[in-house]
Design a protein around this motif. Structure first.
Motif, PDB file in Angstrom:
ATOM      1  N   ILE A  62       0.895  -1.283   0.054  1.00 31.51           N
ATOM      2  CA  ILE A  62      -0.016  -0.058  -0.087  1.00 31.51           C
ATOM      3  C   ILE A  62       0.813   1.102   0.076  1.00 31.51           C
ATOM      4  O   ILE A  62       1.981   1.338   0.466  1.00 31.51           O
ATOM      5  CB  ILE A  62      -0.978   0.060   1.361  1.00 31.51           C
ATOM      6  CG1 ILE A  62      -1.783   1.123   1.134  1.00 31.51           C
ATOM      7  CG2 ILE A  62       0.014  -0.157   2.675  1.00 31.51           C
ATOM      8  CD1 ILE A  62      -3.178   1.085   2.143  1.00 31.51           C
ATOM      9  N   HIS A  63       0.562   2.241  -0.756  1.00 40.06           N
ATOM     10  CA  HIS A  63       1.257   3.393  -0.730  1.00 40.06           C
ATOM     11  C   HIS A  63       0.375   4.772  -1.081  1.00 40.06           C
ATOM     12  O   HIS A  63      -0.688   4.393  -1.622  1.00 40.06           O
ATOM     13  CB  HIS A  63       2.234   3.491  -2.046  1.00 40.06           C
ATOM     14  CG  HIS A  63       2.883   4.697  -2.373  1.00 40.06           C
ATOM     15  ND1 HIS A  63       3.977   4.860  -1.584  1.00 40.06           N
ATOM     16  CD2 HIS A  63       2.639   5.663  -3.100  1.00 40.06           C
ATOM     17  CE1 HIS A  63       4.477   6.427  -1.947  1.00 40.06           C
ATOM     18  NE2 HIS A  63       3.725   6.756  -2.957  1.00 40.06           N
ATOM     19  N   GLY A  64       0.634   5.753  -0.361  1.00 40.74           N
ATOM     20  CA  GLY A  64      -0.275   6.896  -0.294  1.00 40.74           C
ATOM     21  C   GLY A  64      -0.998   7.327   1.068  1.00 40.74           C
ATOM     22  O   GLY A  64      -0.578   6.643   2.084  1.00 40.74           O
ATOM     23  N   PRO A  65      -1.500   8.147   0.976  1.00 43.95           N
ATOM     24  CA  PRO A  65      -2.187   8.634   2.254  1.00 43.95           C
ATOM     25  C   PRO A  65      -3.362   7.757   2.915  1.00 43.95           C
ATOM     26  O   PRO A  65      -4.561   8.267   3.046  1.00 43.95           O
ATOM     27  CB  PRO A  65      -2.783  10.044   1.902  1.00 43.95           C
ATOM     28  CG  PRO A  65      -3.229  10.071   0.494  1.00 43.95           C
ATOM     29  CD  PRO A  65      -2.353   8.849  -0.220  1.00 43.95           C
ATOM     30  N   ALA A  66      -3.012   6.700   3.208  1.00 41.10           N
ATOM     31  CA  ALA A  66      -4.121   5.539   3.638  1.00 41.10           C
ATOM     32  C   ALA A  66      -4.416   6.210   5.038  1.00 41.10           C
ATOM     33  O   ALA A  66      -5.903   6.108   5.231  1.00 41.10           O
ATOM     34  CB  ALA A  66      -3.287   4.280   3.835  1.00 41.10           C
ATOM     35  N   GLU A  67      -3.631   6.703   5.818  1.00 42.15           N
ATOM     36  CA  GLU A  67      -4.235   7.165   7.161  1.00 42.15           C
ATOM     37  C   GLU A  67      -5.223   8.160   6.952  1.00 42.15           C
ATOM     38  O   GLU A  67      -6.185   8.396   7.703  1.00 42.15           O
ATOM     39  CB  GLU A  67      -3.053   7.474   8.213  1.00 42.15           C
ATOM     40  CG  GLU A  67      -3.435   7.655   9.740  1.00 42.15           C
ATOM     41  CD  GLU A  67      -2.210   7.341  10.805  1.00 42.15           C
ATOM     42  OE1 GLU A  67      -2.483   7.761  11.901  1.00 42.15           O
ATOM     43  OE2 GLU A  67      -1.235   7.323  10.054  1.00 42.15           O
ATOM     44  N   LYS A  68      -4.717   9.173   6.247  1.00 34.12           N
ATOM     45  CA  LYS A  68      -5.645  10.385   6.233  1.00 34.12           C
ATOM     46  C   LYS A  68      -7.068   9.978   5.528  1.00 34.12           C
ATOM     47  O   LYS A  68      -7.999  10.558   5.805  1.00 34.12           O
ATOM     48  CB  LYS A  68      -5.127  11.694   5.024  1.00 34.12           C
ATOM     49  CG  LYS A  68      -5.884  12.571   4.983  1.00 34.12           C
ATOM     50  CD  LYS A  68      -4.972  13.443   3.978  1.00 34.12           C
ATOM     51  CE  LYS A  68      -5.715  14.905   3.704  1.00 34.12           C
ATOM     52  NZ  LYS A  68      -5.025  15.711   2.704  1.00 34.12           N
ATOM     53  N   MET A  69      -6.954   9.060   4.551  1.00 32.25           N
ATOM     54  CA  MET A  69      -8.280   8.600   3.978  1.00 32.25           C
ATOM     55  C   MET A  69      -9.138   7.838   4.777  1.00 32.25           C
ATOM     56  O   MET A  69     -10.376   7.748   4.703  1.00 32.25           O
ATOM     57  CB  MET A  69      -7.933   8.123   2.372  1.00 32.25           C
ATOM     58  CG  MET A  69      -9.076   7.888   1.669  1.00 32.25           C
ATOM     59  SD  MET A  69      -8.893   7.056   0.125  1.00 32.25           S
ATOM     60  CE  MET A  69      -8.096   8.397  -0.682  1.00 32.25           C
ATOM     61  N   THR A  70      -8.666   6.964   5.571  1.00 34.51           N
ATOM     62  CA  THR A  70      -9.275   5.775   6.151  1.00 34.51           C
ATOM     63  C   THR A  70      -9.326   5.994   7.867  1.00 34.51           C
ATOM     64  O   THR A  70      -9.754   5.370   8.469  1.00 34.51           O
ATOM     65  CB  THR A  70      -8.701   4.337   5.711  1.00 34.51           C
ATOM     66  OG1 THR A  70      -7.286   4.369   6.365  1.00 34.51           O
ATOM     67  CG2 THR A  70      -8.722   4.129   4.262  1.00 34.51           C
ATOM     68  N   GLY A  71      -8.067   6.612   8.308  1.00 32.57           N
ATOM     69  CA  GLY A  71      -8.041   6.605   9.546  1.00 32.57           C
ATOM     70  C   GLY A  71      -6.991   5.237  10.075  1.00 32.57           C
ATOM     71  O   GLY A  71      -6.677   5.412  11.584  1.00 32.57           O
TER      72      GLY A  71
END
Length: 659
Positions: free
Chosen positions: A322-331
């Protein structure tokens, strides 16, 4: 012509001017009162109701004028007193009306405001009635109304009243100007000029010492011009363009909705362009995977231009990269997904999961298949987000066999814009239905007004039939305006209301006719519902008028259902939907023809029936001509059974609507 009459017979000139003013006053009242249930402009309600009493007192003043010889024993003072009351009512109406217009504002919804305005019209009528009754009682009963005219000229009270009326009219002109944005330009100009002419008429009148002097002609000419302009502003425009005056508020709300939709449309395009720039940039290159197949460095070139989440799934759709703003989008952090602590499917809303699973199943079977899905996810803090997912199978290689890769990005802003546009469009369509219904009801009111001029029974019947046809269409738009759907309506519910109105209209003097309804709940589109509503209107009207003569009792049955419902009822299957009774139709076809249609409507009565020599498909009856034309318009089929009574069987489909 009036000037020449005034030179030879002042009494005739005075009477013509006054009666013309009375006529205009009553016509204004009739137009406004007939439209009170749908009228949204309270300025017009005040004027319309006021002019009924202005005209009534003016008519009484005309009858008491000296020389008429109707009210004997009264001097000229009585006519002047009544004239002052009429002009006070007129000036007060012009003064008060703008105040209600300004106070009402734009805060209420259309339906609640029009219903409240109907009540408001009755309250205004009562207020005017009480005021007028008190004024007349002060003259005829209590006799305490101040003298306005004595032999030789006006009393001080008469002069002061004239100046006070002029001042009130001048103030009303100012108030009208402050509310100018609530009127069409032509109507505003006509009303303003009319008020100015009324002021001139009042000032001219109080300057003369003898009310029957030839010079008093100027005052009466100003008055007739003033009333003519009022006629042009309300009656003429009201007949020619009722929407531009009587329903101007609705038109402006529709324009406001259109502007909002245009603005949101631009915002929607802007959001889509932003999303395209941010998320859909094509990758510049892709490096080869390393021996492990999970090196994040192999995706660096692909991900450097993307702000969405790039991912890679194993064959069983477990996240391995996984790459990218995962935490920003999903928490949730990337590690939560890679460690298996959180499965991506778990954050997808339960109602959206089946669609995703079906598409991923297809992806397993077809390696060239690319899946694009839009669904909702629930963030760690509970917030709901809309996302778009693009996923494909990685080309077959020994080290990557069975893996999937893709991209997911946030489309919440776009979805919110789409929902806002959909809501605006739904409101706009409902307002259009509301406006069409109002226009049709105005037409029905005008037909009613026109019918009052005739006494011939056949002519009145023709007007009533036309009104019922217009009402059947207006009722459909009313149903669409009030329902959740904007393009289909529950036709069974509509038929109940339509037939109830028809029975109320026609069953006067014969209460022995009963109505039996057997209706299946079906939703039809407008293209089918409007013609079918007119068809039912014509068939039921014909039965009520002709099937039961001389107060003979009977029953009218209306059945409406799907063809499969009829087939199930009589144990038929497939396309073999023969008549339940096995009878032949009048043109040699049997009910096997029904199998190609989706719905069946029957209108049956046990009356005296239609004579054999009458061909219902080739007749001079306008109603039956309409029925045949409209059945053809909906691509339907109609047959007639004559015994016992009369039965019309209409089969049709509803290709453009929803069942």
């Amino acid at each position: 012509m009036l000037y020449l009459i005034s030179l030879n017979n002042y009494l005739l000139f005075y009477t013509v001017v006054e009666l013309f003013s009375v006529y205009v006053a009553y016509v204004i009242f009739l137009i406004v009162w007939k439209s009170r249930n749908r009228l949204e402009n309270r300025y017009l309600i005040i004027l319309g109701v006021g002019y009924f009493f202005i005209g009534s007192v003016g008519f009484l003043s005309t009858l008491t004028f000296h020389g008429m010889g109707i009210f004997t024993g009264f001097a000229t003072n009585l006519a002047v007193q009544l004239g002052i009351i009429a002009r006070l009512l007129e000036s007060a109406s012009f003064l008060v009306a703008p105040l209600f217009l300004i106070r009402t504002g734009e805060n209420q919804e259309g339906n609640s405001r029009t219903s409240e305005n109907a009540v408001f019209a009755w309250k205004a009528f009562l207020a005017y009635a009480v005021t007028t009754a008190i004024c007349l009682a002060s003259i005829f009963i209590f006799q305490n109304f101040p003298d306005s005219y004595i032999q030789g000229g006006f009393t001080p009270f008469g002069v002061i009243s004239g100046y006070m009326i002029s001042f009130m009219l001048l103030c009303s002109l100012f108030l009208l100007y402050t509310a100018r944005d609530r009127f069409e330009e032509d109507v505003l100009r006509l009303l303003s000029i009319s008020i100015v002419l009324t002021i001139f008429a009042e000032l001219s009148f109080i300057f003369y010492s003898q009310i029957d002097e030839a010079s008093n002609v100027v005052s009466l000419l100003f008055k007739i011009l003033s009333f003519y302009l009022i006629y042009k502003a309300i009656v003429d425009v009201g007949f020619e363009e009722p929407c531009s005056l009587l329903f101007r508020e609705l038109k402006h709300r529709e324009e406001d909705f259109r502007q909002k939709a245009f603005f949101l449309g631009d915002e929607y395009s802007h959001i889509c362009r932003m999303i395209a720039r941010r998320y859909l940039t094509e990758p510049r290159s892709m490096e080869e995977e390393d021996d492990r197949g999970e090196d994040p460095g192999s995706y660096r070139s692909f991900m450097q231009n993307l702000q969405g989440i790039g991912f890679q799934f194993s064959n069983d759709f477990k996240m391995v990269f996984i790459h990218g703003p995962a935490e920003k989008m999903t928490g949730y952090s990337k590690q939560n997904f890679l460690s298996g602590k959180v499965d991506w499917q778990e954050i997808v809303l339960a109602e959206d999961r089946p669609v995703i699973l079906r598409k991923r199943k297809k992806l397993r079977l077809n390696p060239d298949f690319i899946v694009e899905s839009e669904y909702r996810i629930r963030k760690k803090d509970g917030e709901i987000k809309w996302v778009r997912e693009i996923i494909q199978k990685i080309p077959e290689k020994p080290e990557s066999s069975g893996k999937f890769q893709g991209l997911v990005y946030d489309i919440t802003e776009r979805k919110m814009a789409e929902e806002a546009l959909e809501k605006i469009d739904r409101i706009r369509i409902k307002e259009v239905h509301h406006r069409i219904k109002n226009n049709l009801q105005v037409i029905s009111s005008l037909l009613s007004l026109q019918a009052e001029k005739f006494e011939d029974r056949e002519v009145l019947e023709a007007f009533r039939e036309s009104q019922n046809r217009v009402a059947s269409i207006a009722m459909i738009h009313e149903e669409l305006h009030e329902s959740e759907s904007t393009d289909t309506l529950d036709f069974s519910d509509y038929l109940k209301k339509l037939t109830a109105d028809l029975f109320s209209s026609y069953r006067v003097g014969n209460s022995n006719i009963n109505l039996k309804l057997n209706l299946e709940q079906v939703h039809l589109g407008m293209d089918t519902a409007i013609p079918l509503g007119i068809i039912v209107n014509e068939l039921v009207s014909n039965a009520l008028k002709h099937a039961f003569p001389a107060e003979r009792g009977g029953e009218i049955d209306i059945n409406f259902c799907r063809t499969e419902t009829l087939a199930a009822k009589y144990g038929l299957s497939g396309t073999d939907k023969n008549c339940p009774d096995g009878e032949e139709s009048t043109d040699g076809k049997n009910c096997r023809d029904y199998g190609s249609f989706r719905y069946i409507l029957t209108v049956t009565d046990n009356g005296r029936g239609i004579p054999e020599e009458i061909d219902f498909q080739n007749t001079n009856s306008l109603g039956l001509q309409l029925v045949n034309i409209l059945v053809e318009q909906i691509d339907g089929y109609i047959e007639l059974k004559r015994s016992p009574g009369t039965a019309y069987i209409i089969c049709f489909s509803n290709e453009k609507g929803e069942a």
